[in-house]
Structure formats: C-alpha cells, structure tokens
Scaffold this active site. Sequence first.
Site, short mmCIF file in Angstrom:
data_model
loop_
_atom_site.label_atom_id
_atom_site.label_comp_id
_atom_site.label_asym_id
_atom_site.label_seq_id
_atom_site.Cartn_x
_atom_site.Cartn_y
_atom_site.Cartn_z
N GLY A 73 0.84 -1.20 0.00
CA GLY A 73 0.00 0.00 0.00
C GLY A 73 0.87 1.24 0.00
O GLY A 73 2.06 1.18 0.31
N GLN A 78 3.00 10.03 1.66
CA GLN A 78 4.33 9.41 1.78
C GLN A 78 5.26 9.83 0.64
O GLN A 78 6.48 9.70 0.75
CB GLN A 78 4.21 7.87 1.78
CG GLN A 78 3.57 7.30 3.03
CD GLN A 78 3.45 5.80 2.94
OE1 GLN A 78 2.50 5.27 2.38
NE2 GLN A 78 4.44 5.09 3.48
N CYS A 119 6.08 -0.35 7.31
CA CYS A 119 5.74 0.87 6.58
C CYS A 119 6.94 1.29 5.73
O CYS A 119 8.08 1.28 6.20
CB CYS A 119 5.38 1.98 7.57
SG CYS A 119 4.91 3.52 6.77
N LEU A 120 6.64 1.66 4.48
CA LEU A 120 7.73 2.09 3.58
C LEU A 120 8.39 3.36 4.11
O LEU A 120 9.54 3.64 3.74
CB LEU A 120 7.16 2.32 2.17
CG LEU A 120 6.62 1.05 1.48
CD1 LEU A 120 5.99 1.42 0.14
CD2 LEU A 120 7.73 0.02 1.28
N HIS A 161 -4.21 1.57 8.05
CA HIS A 161 -2.83 2.08 8.07
C HIS A 161 -2.69 3.28 7.12
O HIS A 161 -2.09 4.30 7.46
CB HIS A 161 -1.90 0.93 7.68
CG HIS A 161 -0.46 1.27 7.51
ND1 HIS A 161 0.54 0.72 8.29
CD2 HIS A 161 0.19 2.08 6.63
CE1 HIS A 161 1.72 1.21 7.91
NE2 HIS A 161 1.54 2.01 6.89
N GLU A 162 -3.28 3.16 5.93
CA GLU A 162 -3.18 4.23 4.92
C GLU A 162 -4.00 5.46 5.31
O GLU A 162 -3.57 6.60 5.11
CB GLU A 162 -3.62 3.73 3.54
CG GLU A 162 -2.90 2.50 2.99
CD GLU A 162 -1.40 2.59 3.03
OE1 GLU A 162 -0.85 3.69 3.19
OE2 GLU A 162 -0.74 1.53 2.94
N HIS A 165 -2.17 7.54 7.62
CA HIS A 165 -1.21 8.41 6.91
C HIS A 165 -1.87 9.70 6.46
O HIS A 165 -1.31 10.78 6.59
CB HIS A 165 -0.63 7.70 5.68
CG HIS A 165 0.54 6.81 5.96
ND1 HIS A 165 1.69 7.24 6.57
CD2 HIS A 165 0.76 5.50 5.65
CE1 HIS A 165 2.56 6.24 6.65
NE2 HIS A 165 2.01 5.16 6.10
#
Length: 198
Positions: A73, A78, A119-120, A161-162, A165
């Site tokens: 994702g 991000q 997480c990226l 999670h997204e 963000h």
Amino acid sequence: MKQLEIMSNFLHHITQCILFASFFLIIMALLKILEFPDPKLRQRASEVTVFDNTLKTTCEDMLETMYNAKGIGLAAIQVNIIKRIVVIDLSEEKNNPLIFVNPEIIKISVDTKQHGEGCLSVPGIYENVTRPDSFIGKYHDLDGLEHKLEADGLLSVCLQHEIDHLNGRVFVDHLSRLKQEKIVRKLQKEKRRSLAEA
Ligand code: GNR
Ligand code: NI
C-alpha cells in the site's frame, strides 16, 4: 590517437546510457518516499475535488513507486503529495491495483485484532498493532463515483494504516513510547551507517 578512440567510445557509451535511462523516465516516474520522523508525514491531507488526468497520472506513479519498493500500500502523503489518495495491491502476482480516493471510515467493528505491520516510511521496522478487526467505509474512484466498502482481513489492516497516513499518523504512533524511542534511535543509527558508507 588511441586515446582519442577510447574517449569517443566512452562518450558513445554514456550517450547510450542516457538515452536508455530517459526512455524509462518517460514511461514511469518513481517518487521519493518520505521517512519517519519527517514532519511532512504529520500533515493532514486535503480532499480530492478534481477528478482529472493529473489524478490518474499521480495514481499510476504511486503504484509504480509502491511496486518498486515491494509495498502492499501507499498513501500520497508518503510521496509528498498532500492529497487523500491511497493505492493498494494485496495480490500475490501484483496484478490487482486498487485505488481509493477520499477513503473514509464510517463504522468500525467492536472486535479488535493484532497484526504485524511495516511501513515504507519506517524502513526495517515490523511491529504488532491492534486495530478494529473490520470496518464499513466509503471512497471515490478515479471518475469521482462514490462506492461503499466493507473491509476485513488484510484490506482492513492496510486501509486503516493508509487512512492514518492521510491524517498525519504513522503506525509507530500506536506503539509504546519506549518502542517509539527505540525505533527513532535505530533509524538514526541506520542513517549514519549509510552516510558513512557513501
Ligand atoms: O508494505 C506495507 N506493508 C504493510 C504490512 C502490514 C500492514 C500495513 C502495511 S502497509 C505497508 C506500505 C506502507 O507503508 N503503506 O503506507
Ligand atoms: Ni505506511
């Protein structure tokens, strides 16, 4: 004379490399992923109101960036785009891109579930997070049409999670202060190491 020949060969190679590289730049754009604790990750992203080709290109670039980074994702924030856009692909073959514009949670389940998260924007960290097991929500597609959604399993975990963000939240915010401090130190150490190598 020999030197001149080597030099010309070298220039030829460089020119070919540049041509090759620019070919890929035309067909895709990899975006730079911001890393925790960058304060830019703390902004609240704004609603998308215009559903045009720029939005489509942004989503394509986000998908390329997510696939390239081996993520499941990616939220626009991000990659420093302060808009409420999320892309996800949970498939094994990485052939099922999902796009959620202005995703919203309407109702969360009472049941909660613990799941390992990464997480990226927090590279190399993987920790358990407890979240509502499932939720009912809504989002817009690329044409601006509204859809309802019932998410459970990995889609529920990933979308929560997204959406975090998009609201300036990162998964480490769900962890204890001690764990958060450890993560900050580990990432700083990692950064120093990579700077020393370069
Ligand atoms: O690639 C990712 N994996 C992941 C695993 C468990 C829970 C959430 C995620 S999302 C993450 C990519 C990312 O950072 N999205 O914001
Ligand atoms: Ni993330």
